[in-house]
Structure formats: C-alpha cells, structure tokens
Design a protein around this motif. Structure first.
Motif, PDB file in Angstrom:
ATOM      1  N   LEU A  82       8.916   2.854  -1.970  1.00 38.97           N
ATOM      2  CA  LEU A  82       9.982   1.853  -2.055  1.00 38.97           C
ATOM      3  C   LEU A  82      11.161   2.372  -2.859  1.00 38.97           C
ATOM      4  O   LEU A  82      12.324   2.216  -2.456  1.00 38.97           O
ATOM      5  CB  LEU A  82       9.432   0.570  -2.686  1.00 38.97           C
ATOM      6  CG  LEU A  82      10.423  -0.581  -2.812  1.00 38.97           C
ATOM      7  CD1 LEU A  82      10.868  -1.063  -1.431  1.00 38.97           C
ATOM      8  CD2 LEU A  82       9.831  -1.736  -3.612  1.00 38.97           C
ATOM      9  N   ALA A  83      10.877   2.996  -4.004  1.00 37.31           N
ATOM     10  CA  ALA A  83      11.950   3.510  -4.859  1.00 37.31           C
ATOM     11  C   ALA A  83      12.764   4.591  -4.169  1.00 37.31           C
ATOM     12  O   ALA A  83      13.933   4.817  -4.524  1.00 37.31           O
ATOM     13  CB  ALA A  83      11.361   4.033  -6.160  1.00 37.31           C
ATOM     14  N   ALA A  84      12.168   5.271  -3.187  1.00 36.77           N
ATOM     15  CA  ALA A  84      12.892   6.288  -2.435  1.00 36.77           C
ATOM     16  C   ALA A  84      13.827   5.678  -1.391  1.00 36.77           C
ATOM     17  O   ALA A  84      14.691   6.382  -0.845  1.00 36.77           O
ATOM     18  CB  ALA A  84      11.903   7.233  -1.754  1.00 36.77           C
ATOM     19  N   ARG A  85      13.685   4.371  -1.138  1.00 39.11           N
ATOM     20  CA  ARG A  85      14.452   3.729  -0.076  1.00 39.11           C
ATOM     21  C   ARG A  85      15.504   2.743  -0.579  1.00 39.11           C
ATOM     22  O   ARG A  85      16.453   2.437   0.141  1.00 39.11           O
ATOM     23  CB  ARG A  85      13.492   2.985   0.872  1.00 39.11           C
ATOM     24  CG  ARG A  85      12.682   3.916   1.753  1.00 39.11           C
ATOM     25  CD  ARG A  85      11.478   3.191   2.350  1.00 39.11           C
ATOM     26  NE  ARG A  85      10.834   3.943   3.422  1.00 39.11           N
ATOM     27  CZ  ARG A  85      10.025   4.982   3.240  1.00 39.11           C
ATOM     28  NH1 ARG A  85       9.768   5.392   1.997  1.00 39.11           N
ATOM     29  NH2 ARG A  85       9.475   5.611   4.266  1.00 39.11           N
ATOM     30  N   ILE A  86      15.317   2.218  -1.794  1.00 35.79           N
ATOM     31  CA  ILE A  86      16.244   1.203  -2.306  1.00 35.79           C
ATOM     32  C   ILE A  86      16.278   1.297  -3.825  1.00 35.79           C
ATOM     33  O   ILE A  86      15.235   1.527  -4.455  1.00 35.79           O
ATOM     34  CB  ILE A  86      15.811  -0.212  -1.840  1.00 35.79           C
ATOM     35  CG1 ILE A  86      16.889  -1.254  -2.149  1.00 35.79           C
ATOM     36  CG2 ILE A  86      14.468  -0.611  -2.424  1.00 35.79           C
ATOM     37  CD1 ILE A  86      16.613  -2.618  -1.489  1.00 35.79           C
ATOM     38  N   TRP A 140       0.817  -1.215   0.000  1.00 36.51           N
ATOM     39  CA  TRP A 140       0.000   0.000   0.000  1.00 36.51           C
ATOM     40  C   TRP A 140       0.849   1.263   0.000  1.00 36.51           C
ATOM     41  O   TRP A 140       1.996   1.251   0.438  1.00 36.51           O
ATOM     42  CB  TRP A 140      -0.886   0.052   1.246  1.00 36.51           C
ATOM     43  CG  TRP A 140      -1.816  -1.088   1.430  1.00 36.51           C
ATOM     44  CD1 TRP A 140      -1.533  -2.305   2.007  1.00 36.51           C
ATOM     45  CD2 TRP A 140      -3.205  -1.139   1.078  1.00 36.51           C
ATOM     46  NE1 TRP A 140      -2.653  -3.095   2.031  1.00 36.51           N
ATOM     47  CE2 TRP A 140      -3.693  -2.408   1.471  1.00 36.51           C
ATOM     48  CE3 TRP A 140      -4.085  -0.238   0.486  1.00 36.51           C
ATOM     49  CZ2 TRP A 140      -5.011  -2.793   1.287  1.00 36.51           C
ATOM     50  CZ3 TRP A 140      -5.397  -0.615   0.299  1.00 36.51           C
ATOM     51  CH2 TRP A 140      -5.865  -1.881   0.694  1.00 36.51           C
ATOM     52  N   THR A 141       0.245   2.351  -0.387  1.00 39.33           N
ATOM     53  CA  THR A 141       0.831   3.665  -0.178  1.00 39.33           C
ATOM     54  C   THR A 141       0.490   4.140   1.232  1.00 39.33           C
ATOM     55  O   THR A 141      -0.311   3.530   1.945  1.00 39.33           O
ATOM     56  CB  THR A 141       0.298   4.674  -1.217  1.00 39.33           C
ATOM     57  OG1 THR A 141       1.031   5.900  -1.097  1.00 39.33           O
ATOM     58  CG2 THR A 141      -1.184   4.973  -1.008  1.00 39.33           C
ATOM     59  N   GLY A 142       1.112   5.254   1.648  1.00 32.01           N
ATOM     60  CA  GLY A 142       0.790   5.841   2.954  1.00 32.01           C
ATOM     61  C   GLY A 142       1.364   5.062   4.111  1.00 32.01           C
ATOM     62  O   GLY A 142       2.388   4.378   3.997  1.00 32.01           O
ATOM     63  N   ASN A 143       0.730   5.179   5.271  1.00 30.88           N
ATOM     64  CA  ASN A 143       1.148   4.480   6.494  1.00 30.88           C
ATOM     65  C   ASN A 143       2.596   4.794   6.865  1.00 30.88           C
ATOM     66  O   ASN A 143       3.315   3.937   7.394  1.00 30.88           O
ATOM     67  CB  ASN A 143       0.958   2.963   6.353  1.00 30.88           C
ATOM     68  CG  ASN A 143      -0.474   2.572   6.058  1.00 30.88           C
ATOM     69  OD1 ASN A 143      -1.372   2.845   6.852  1.00 30.88           O
ATOM     70  ND2 ASN A 143      -0.700   1.959   4.903  1.00 30.88           N
ATOM     71  N   ASN A 144       3.040   6.037   6.539  1.00 27.25           N
ATOM     72  CA  ASN A 144       4.402   6.473   6.840  1.00 27.25           C
ATOM     73  C   ASN A 144       5.465   5.544   6.252  1.00 27.25           C
ATOM     74  O   ASN A 144       6.527   5.336   6.850  1.00 27.25           O
ATOM     75  CB  ASN A 144       4.602   6.601   8.361  1.00 27.25           C
ATOM     76  CG  ASN A 144       3.725   7.673   8.975  1.00 27.25           C
ATOM     77  OD1 ASN A 144       3.646   8.787   8.463  1.00 27.25           O
ATOM     78  ND2 ASN A 144       3.041   7.334  10.062  1.00 27.25           N
ATOM     79  N   GLY A 145       5.149   4.974   5.090  1.00 26.30           N
ATOM     80  CA  GLY A 145       6.128   4.115   4.424  1.00 26.30           C
ATOM     81  C   GLY A 145       6.288   2.751   5.060  1.00 26.30           C
ATOM     82  O   GLY A 145       7.291   2.062   4.819  1.00 26.30           O
ATOM     83  N   ARG A 146       5.287   2.322   5.824  1.00 21.98           N
ATOM     84  CA  ARG A 146       5.359   1.028   6.529  1.00 21.98           C
ATOM     85  C   ARG A 146       5.714  -0.126   5.612  1.00 21.98           C
ATOM     86  O   ARG A 146       6.635  -0.911   5.898  1.00 21.98           O
ATOM     87  CB  ARG A 146       4.010   0.762   7.206  1.00 21.98           C
ATOM     88  CG  ARG A 146       3.883  -0.593   7.900  1.00 21.98           C
ATOM     89  CD  ARG A 146       2.415  -0.976   8.069  1.00 21.98           C
ATOM     90  NE  ARG A 146       1.768  -1.207   6.780  1.00 21.98           N
ATOM     91  CZ  ARG A 146       0.448  -1.212   6.610  1.00 21.98           C
ATOM     92  NH1 ARG A 146      -0.357  -0.985   7.636  1.00 21.98           N
ATOM     93  NH2 ARG A 146      -0.065  -1.451   5.399  1.00 21.98           N
TER      94      ARG A 146
END
Length: 350
Positions: A105-109, A63-69
């Motif tokens: 996800l793309a912002a993290r890896i 999902w989107t949102g959820n502070n990037g959970r």
C-alpha cells in the motif's frame, strides 16, 4: 430459512416499498457526510473512513502478496472518495491479514502516519514474524510517521472522533460518556481462557460522527470483550458494529453484541474465512438489529447462516472484489451501498 425472526417478511415488504434505491452512494454523495468503505480483501480487513474535511483513516491493510490485490483495492476506494493520500493507517494487530498489505500500500499511495499497539508479542508464529519484520522495515524508511497508542487516547482525525478503547492487551479503565450501565448478559456469560495470540492485543476504536457511533475492535477476543462489557458496559449502545474477527467464534460474545445492541452490523468475512454460524446467530438475535451485511457469502454458513443476497457484496462465484460503502450523516442517519447490486438502503434517524 435465510433470515431469522420476521426478517424474510420484512425483506419482501421493504422491497415492495422500494427501501433499496438504485442511486449509488457515490452518485448522491453528501459533502457533509462521513464515507466508510468496506474493502473486500478476501477475509482480512481494510476499512477506509473519509471525513467531510477529506481527512482519512484506514483500519488495516489486508494481506500481503496476491500481486498487490488488496493494496490496489484500497487505492481504488481512496480514489472513489476523492483522496490521493491516507492520513492515518491504523494497524489493529500484527497478523498477516491485517498488516500484511502495508508495504504494498505504501508503495502505491502516500501515508501520513501509521498507528499501532507497539511491540509484537506473538514471536513464535513464522508468518506473523515475517509480516512484522516487513512492517518494521517500512517504518524504518521514515517516509511515514509512527505513533503507538494506548486505551483512552484519541486520534487527531479532523471531522470525527476516534477513541482507542483497547490496545496491547489493555482496555479503557472506565466507561465512555453515556455508558456504564450494568450489563445483564454478564450474569450468564461464558468464561473463556485468556487468548495467547496477537488477537487479544487488537487496537480497538470507538468512532463518533455527530450522533452516530461506530465500533471496530479488530480481532479482539472474548476474554477482552468481557473486560469492556462486564459487569458494566463501558461502551454503551452502538449504531454500526464492524463485526470482530471476520465473524469467527473467538470474538463477538453475547456480552458484547447484546450489550452494544447495534442497528446494523457489517461483517468483513471471506468466502472461506469467517461467518461462523454460532456468531451469525448471536448477531442476528441482537436486540434492535435491523440488518447484517456481509462482504462475502460464507461457505461455513451454508444455506441457513447467510443473509439475503441483497445484503452480500460477493455471493458464490469467482473473486469480484465488490465492496460495501456506508455514508453517515451527523444526524444519525446513514445509507449502505452495495457495489454489486448498485443499490442503496437508507436508515433514517431513530
């Protein structure tokens, strides 16, 4: 009764025989094995495959949102697998529980290539349009490659073979190698109307690793399952079935489930999403099924339609984000590790 047939008895028996090991999959990792992480994204999907060559394929992003959970949980799984990049991210379809987490996800890896079925066809649903637009913006940055695939294509993931069996409403024309037998269940199969959502356009993959065969059809609906399974079974028998559509009733028809006859099924349901009793019954009655694993206890399933606690990553209670990890071997054997119980069950060569 928690388990059908004689499974309750078998749970006691196998427990006495120490069928569950206390050694985690990560601790006993075989460098020649395929690792599969079933990441808990609370009723969406995010399944990470990492080959012995450290090539990786992620099916969906949660999902989107959820502070990037969801993105954080996927990155944590990648770290456990020893990778710092995801080579291929396959988006089965453009609903928010499958593609919504892609930008985070793309912002993290780093991501090498996004793979999908092409254009969005469900343009009247606002949440779907929003995540589609966010995904298109992500692709427009050019930071990752983009590939559209059709049935019969293979993904160039080193260390396993991933064949596309459904995409954008189409399915493979003929049977896969070793498949093609008449499916007797088709004679009494329910005829369902064509689905009008993104679900029936799901990008489905048939994955082979040595002798092991794994099926992931995203949220592919029953009308498309019939095209894969009737009158002839185009897929053949499967070892591991990643349960379609989180165990909801729009998917996992008897024609599919009994036709592929999996040894083990893994359901990526949430507490409040998926695990419909009628689907649970179909899977549990599948010929040759040894075990069904669930990412969550299903509230819809209640006391009669959930597996025993040993086979559930997240039982009732606060969100813990526990995952399941399957370690597959080329000889056809595999293990499933439950991160909550810290125990592993071994499935020997058949």
């Amino acid at each position: 009764m928690i388990r059908t047939r004689s499974r309750a008895f078998r749970m006691v028996f196998t427990g006495l025989c120490l069928a569950f090991s206390v050694v985690s999959a990560a601790q006993s990792a075989d460098k020649s094995a395929l690792q599969i992480f079933f990441v808990d994204v609370e009723g969406g999907q995010a399944t990470l495959f990492v080959t012995p060559e450290k090539q990786s394929l992620l099916i969906d992003t949660g999902w989107t949102g959820n502070n990037g959970r969801d993105a954080d949980r996927i990155v944590a799984a990648a770290k456990k697998a020893g990778i710092g990049k995801i080579d291929y991210v396959l988006i089965t379809h453009f609903h928010e529980d499958h593609v919504g987490g892609a930008p985070q996800l793309a912002a993290r890896i780093p991501i090498g290539t996004f793979v999908d079925h092409g254009e969005l066809r469900e343009t009247t649903d606002k949440p779907t349009m929003q995540v589609w637009q966010a995904y298109q913006h992500l692709l427009s940055t050019g930071k990752s490659k983009h590939r559209v695939v059709k049935p019969g294509d293979t993904l160039p993931v080193r260390g396993m073979k991933a064949t596309v069996v459904s995409s954008d409403g189409a399915v493979i024309d003929g049977p896969l190698a070793g498949a093609g037998e008449e499916n007797s269940v088709c004679r009494t199969a329910e005829q369902v109307p064509a689905d009008q959502t993104e679900n029936q356009r799901s990008l489905g993959t048939f994955i082979e690793f040595g002798k092991l065969r794994i099926l992931d059809l995203g949220d592919l609906t029953k009308d498309k399952e019939m095209q894969l399974m009737c009158p002839k079974n185009k897929l053949g028998k499967i070892d591991i079935y990643i349960v379609s559509h989180h165990g909801w009733s729009q998917s996992s028809s008897p024609a599919l489930v009994y036709g592929i006859a999996p040894r083990v099924a893994v359901m990526d349901n949430g507490a409040k999403k998926g695990g419909t009793p009628s689907v649970w019954d179909i899977i549990e009655k599948s010929p040759g099924l040894e075990d069904l694993w669930q990412l969550h206890h299903s509230e819809e399933g209640g006391t009669g339609h959930n597996v025993a606690a040993e086979f559930i990553a997240n039982p009732d209670g606060p969100d813990a984000g526990n995952y399941l990890e399957l370690t597959a071997h080329a000889d056809g054997s595999f293990e499933v590790f439950n991160s909550r119980t810290q125990k592993t069950k071994h499935y020997p060569v058949k």
